[in-house]
Design a protein around this motif. Structure first.
Motif, short mmCIF file in Angstrom:
data_model
loop_
_atom_site.label_atom_id
_atom_site.label_comp_id
_atom_site.label_asym_id
_atom_site.label_seq_id
_atom_site.Cartn_x
_atom_site.Cartn_y
_atom_site.Cartn_z
N MET A 1 0.84 -1.19 0.00
CA MET A 1 0.00 0.00 0.00
C MET A 1 0.88 1.24 0.00
O MET A 1 1.88 1.31 0.69
CB MET A 1 -0.89 -0.03 1.24
CG MET A 1 -1.80 1.15 1.35
SD MET A 1 -2.90 0.95 2.76
CE MET A 1 -4.01 2.26 2.43
N ALA A 2 0.45 2.26 -0.74
CA ALA A 2 1.23 3.49 -0.84
C ALA A 2 1.00 4.37 0.39
O ALA A 2 -0.08 4.38 0.97
CB ALA A 2 0.83 4.25 -2.11
N ILE A 3 2.03 5.12 0.75
CA ILE A 3 1.94 6.07 1.86
C ILE A 3 1.14 7.28 1.37
O ILE A 3 1.43 7.82 0.30
CB ILE A 3 3.35 6.52 2.31
CG1 ILE A 3 4.25 5.33 2.62
CG2 ILE A 3 3.26 7.49 3.47
CD1 ILE A 3 3.89 4.52 3.81
N TYR A 44 2.26 4.92 9.86
CA TYR A 44 3.32 5.11 8.88
C TYR A 44 4.52 5.63 9.64
O TYR A 44 4.44 6.65 10.31
CB TYR A 44 2.88 6.10 7.79
CG TYR A 44 1.60 5.67 7.11
CD1 TYR A 44 1.61 4.67 6.15
CD2 TYR A 44 0.38 6.22 7.47
CE1 TYR A 44 0.43 4.25 5.56
CE2 TYR A 44 -0.80 5.80 6.88
CZ TYR A 44 -0.77 4.82 5.92
OH TYR A 44 -1.93 4.38 5.34
N ARG A 52 7.62 3.85 5.89
CA ARG A 52 7.03 2.52 5.70
C ARG A 52 5.78 2.39 6.56
O ARG A 52 5.68 2.98 7.64
CB ARG A 52 8.02 1.43 6.01
CG ARG A 52 8.43 1.30 7.43
CD ARG A 52 9.34 0.11 7.60
NE ARG A 52 9.90 0.14 8.95
CZ ARG A 52 10.92 -0.57 9.32
NH1 ARG A 52 11.53 -1.35 8.47
NH2 ARG A 52 11.35 -0.50 10.55
N GLU A 53 4.86 1.63 6.04
CA GLU A 53 3.66 1.31 6.80
C GLU A 53 4.01 0.19 7.76
O GLU A 53 4.77 -0.72 7.40
CB GLU A 53 2.54 0.87 5.87
CG GLU A 53 1.24 0.61 6.58
CD GLU A 53 0.09 0.27 5.63
OE1 GLU A 53 -0.84 -0.41 6.09
OE2 GLU A 53 0.14 0.69 4.46
#
Length: 177
Positions: A1-3, A44, A52-53
């Protein structure tokens, strides 16, 4: 998943240090009460310029603080690598507030004007003092001087208007304080 984009994020705490040898870390929370930090997931982590998540696997109160075990953080070395990481969450994860209540992050960078139309500066940060919160206002372009001011957050009495959309806060405050 994107930040998410940085303007969609909010700082909710940071990782202070390692706890023990099994990858647990001390958490400093910006939330009140402090364990609310675990209600705003996903987290995050910002470690320097890296993001990073991260998933919180488990957490608990420890003495007067809180500790957590994070996914992929299984030993002391991994925990120490997270020292001073900033914990962010998406603003969308936070509950809506009643009219007249604000998250501190909404107030940071607002321009502070007196009721007489003088620009005092911008909200740099806020701090708790016990009696009431205090706005830390620093000079900005166009402000009347270069002085830093501490202005109590007392709605209606000192803080007379807050306009989040136009990034403006009005205070009934003597410029000589």
């Amino acid at each position: 998943m994107a930040i998410p984009a940085i303007d969609q994020l909010l700082t909710i705490g940071r990782i202070q240090s390692a706890y023990g040898i099994k990858g647990w870390v001390w958490i400093y929370a910006n939330t009140e009460p402090m364990d609310n930090v675990f209600a705003y997931t996903p987290w995050y982590l910002q470690i320097g310029k890296d993001w990073r998540e991260i998933e919180v696997v488990e957490w608990r109160e420890q003495g007067k603080g809180i500790i957590a075990r994070l996914a992929g953080c299984n030993d002391r070395n991994a925990a120490e690598a997270l020292h001073n990481a900033i914990i962010w969450t998406a603003k969308a994860n936070l509950p809506d507030l009643p009219e007249g209540d604000y998250y501190w992050s909404d107030l940071v960078d607002l321009q502070v004007w007196t009721v007489n139309g003088q620009l005092l500066g911008q909200v740099y940060s806020l701090m708790e003092t016990g009696a009431n919160d205090v706005l830390v206002v620093r000079a900005c372009a166009g402000s009347i001087d270069s002085q830093e001011r501490l202005i109590p957050w007392i709605p209606e009495q000192v803080v007379t208007a807050v306009d989040i959309v136009n990034r403006r806060l009005v205070v009934d405050w003597d410029i000589d304080f």
